[in-house]
Design a protein around this motif. Sequence first.
Motif, short mmCIF file in Angstrom:
data_model
loop_
_atom_site.label_atom_id
_atom_site.label_comp_id
_atom_site.label_asym_id
_atom_site.label_seq_id
_atom_site.Cartn_x
_atom_site.Cartn_y
_atom_site.Cartn_z
N ILE A 5 0.34 -1.21 0.08
CA ILE A 5 -0.12 -0.21 -0.18
C ILE A 5 0.59 1.05 -0.02
CG2 ILE A 5 -2.05 0.86 1.03
CD1 ILE A 5 -3.23 -1.34 0.68
N ASN A 6 0.78 2.20 -1.04
CA ASN A 6 1.29 3.43 -0.88
C ASN A 6 0.71 4.26 0.01
OD1 ASN A 6 1.84 6.43 -1.52
ND2 ASN A 6 2.43 5.55 -2.98
N ASP A 7 1.72 4.61 1.15
CA ASP A 7 2.03 5.61 1.82
C ASP A 7 1.02 4.98 3.21
OD1 ASP A 7 1.48 7.95 3.40
OD2 ASP A 7 0.47 9.69 2.24
N ARG A 8 -0.06 5.07 2.84
CA ARG A 8 -1.51 4.68 4.04
C ARG A 8 -0.66 3.41 4.99
NH1 ARG A 8 -6.16 6.76 3.74
NH2 ARG A 8 -6.34 6.68 5.28
N VAL A 9 0.45 3.86 5.57
CA VAL A 9 0.28 2.66 6.91
C VAL A 9 -1.23 1.99 7.69
CG1 VAL A 9 1.62 2.20 9.26
CG2 VAL A 9 2.60 3.55 7.39
N ASP A 10 -2.07 2.54 8.03
CA ASP A 10 -3.15 2.67 8.53
C ASP A 10 -4.05 1.21 7.87
OD1 ASP A 10 -3.50 4.33 6.13
OD2 ASP A 10 -5.65 5.56 8.16
N VAL A 11 -4.12 1.63 6.83
CA VAL A 11 -4.78 0.89 5.58
C VAL A 11 -3.89 -0.18 5.65
CG1 VAL A 11 -5.58 0.56 3.49
CG2 VAL A 11 -5.55 2.44 4.20
N ALA A 12 -3.02 -0.67 5.30
CA ALA A 12 -1.80 -1.69 5.40
C ALA A 12 -2.44 -2.57 5.81
CB ALA A 12 -0.65 -0.90 5.01
N LEU A 13 -1.87 -1.61 7.30
CA LEU A 13 -2.59 -2.77 8.76
C LEU A 13 -4.01 -3.79 8.41
CD1 LEU A 13 -1.34 -0.29 11.94
CD2 LEU A 13 -0.18 -2.76 10.56
N ALA A 14 -4.52 -2.42 8.49
CA ALA A 14 -6.63 -3.06 8.98
C ALA A 14 -6.75 -4.16 6.96
CB ALA A 14 -7.17 -1.98 8.46
N CYS A 15 -6.27 -4.02 6.59
CA CYS A 15 -5.91 -5.51 5.17
C CYS A 15 -4.61 -5.63 5.33
CB CYS A 15 -6.33 -4.79 4.28
SG CYS A 15 -4.90 -4.67 3.46
N ASP A 16 -4.09 -5.79 6.45
CA ASP A 16 -3.13 -7.18 6.32
C ASP A 16 -2.64 -7.17 4.63
OD1 ASP A 16 -1.10 -8.50 7.42
OD2 ASP A 16 -2.77 -10.61 7.06
#
Length: 551
Positions: A404-415
């Motif tokens: 995921i570009n930039d969005r650590v929160d999204v990366a964590l949420a979608c694994d």
Amino acid sequence: MTSVPLPPLSAALAQYRPSAAATLRFRTPSSAPGVSASSSTRARRFSVIASAREMPWPHVLTVAGSDSSAGAGIQADIKACAALGAYCSSVITAVTAQNTVGVQGIHAVPEKFVGEQLRSVLSDMSVDVVKTGMLPSAGVVKVLCESLRKFPVKALVVDPVMVSTSGDTLSGPSTLATYRDELFSMADIVTPNVKEASKLLGDVSLHTISDMCNAAESIYKLGPKYVLVKGGDMPDSSDAIDVLFDGKEFTELRGLRIKTRNTHGTGCTLASCIAAELAKGATMLHAVQAAKKFVESALYHSKDLVIGNGPQGPFDHHFELKSPSYKMGSLQKFNPDDLFLYAVTDSGMNKKWGRSIKDAVKAAIEGGATIVQLREKDAETREFLEAAKACVEICKSSGVPLLINDRVDVALACDADGVHVGQSDMPAWEVRRLLGPGKIIGVSCKTPAQAEQAWKDGADYIGCGGVFPTTTKANNPTLGFEGLRTVCLASKLPVVAIGGINAGNAGSVMELGLPNLKGVAVVSALFDRERVAAETRNLRSILMKNAYSRS
Ligand SMILES: Nc1ncnc2c1ncn2[C@@H]1O[C@H](COP(=O)(O)OP(=O)(O)O)[C@@H](O)[C@H]1O
Ligand SMILES: Cc1ncc(COP(=O)(O)O)c(N)n1
Ligand SMILES: [Mg+2]
């Protein structure tokens, strides 16, 4: 002081693999003309033995005590070296009766017999690195120094074991002077924990990082080339911080502090891993980083193990053997070769062509993309997360990593498998802290200094560009081939080239022949097109042709 968060698990795991030199490869013999079939078979057998001899296995000799509970001492050393692909021979200096409660008894091996073991190993086997652990008496330290003078090795790692993690004394004050006067000056690195550093310096108290630095500097004056003061037992620290000193510069090695009771043997393991990495040819900084990363990862994977009833349990040195990726045949989370054809999505382009993110990713994978990054600058968070979750499923089922570009929160949420950040996004070391050791982190870099920082911050790869002028990114200076070459040559990490790359010029990028340039990342050339799968397939065949013509 330079602060160096650790390289990620995957990078460290890459180093755990036996190096090329460590793998026994059998060369097919070239039998001379006129040699009969049977003598050629014999020749092959001899050649197998000869080539095996030519390919030595990185070899660490540990000179240490046996721990009956197998969490520390000789047993930990052998497990750690095995995990990192080094052979480990062992000279036993003492046998301890020990468990997860503490040390109940010590039976020292007579000094003369320690000398005999040393002679047996060092006179016969080609040892690369000697690592010392528990040396129970001044006499044993002296015997070791004599043996090392007689049989010099490439490097000496001294873990001045005096007190176990459980607080028991393993080597009395009588050995202190011999350590200081004889052994340290022969050592490449000395690795005291805070209690040992304090004892070596006449019971000074160590409470802060600055105290650890001062201690490292004082111990350095006793003669070793490097000093690593380990902070595993520093109270009130949310990180596990060690300080490395090379006589000029202090390097703070910062790792996650794993909440676990299973820290029995961390010091022995760390020193053995350093020795194994040095035996494989690593520099000292790399060896220490990889070693610390190994301990961190092993503790992380063993944090809930329950072995024994005492307060300090052992951990699993062979945690990788249990990981699903290992079972699927791959030891690493990140394979640099995955950068070969790197597809980066763009929300604007998907909208323009009336495609969902999911369909764009599906098509890129169908065409042969080897890694995918979702770069959705304008998407609403909720909508983006839903799409990212769907993409994670698609990518998982095809074995293609999704970043995921930039969005650590999204990366964590979608694994997702990881995150790619730019120079103005969250720093990579902070991303590592949030994602943990097993995820992939990429950083966009335009200069050697940025590439160096990315490596120090624990990134797995760097993206370098714009190689050509691009319309995808506003105000993005073009580096050209020279800029790309400069960054690649300076980078310790694998590189993917980005910026204006398409089917017409991708071949010329790869023809630069830069060894760590693993592939190209493309946006418009795949997604600003009607037929994404076909464009990807075409680009892939161009890259493949180039790869084959170079191999
Ligand atoms: N709970 C923990 N989480 C992560 N790393 C740790 C933890 N405890 C110790 N370490 C690391 O293990 C290594 C050994 O350190 P330490 O335990 O201080 O040495 P020793 O076992 O000789 O007392 C160091 O790199 C230290 O930072
Ligand atoms: C035989 C032996 N050698 C060394 C240690 C130190 O253990 P740790 O690595 O936890 O400090 C130990 N407990 N027993
Ligand atoms: Mg410890």
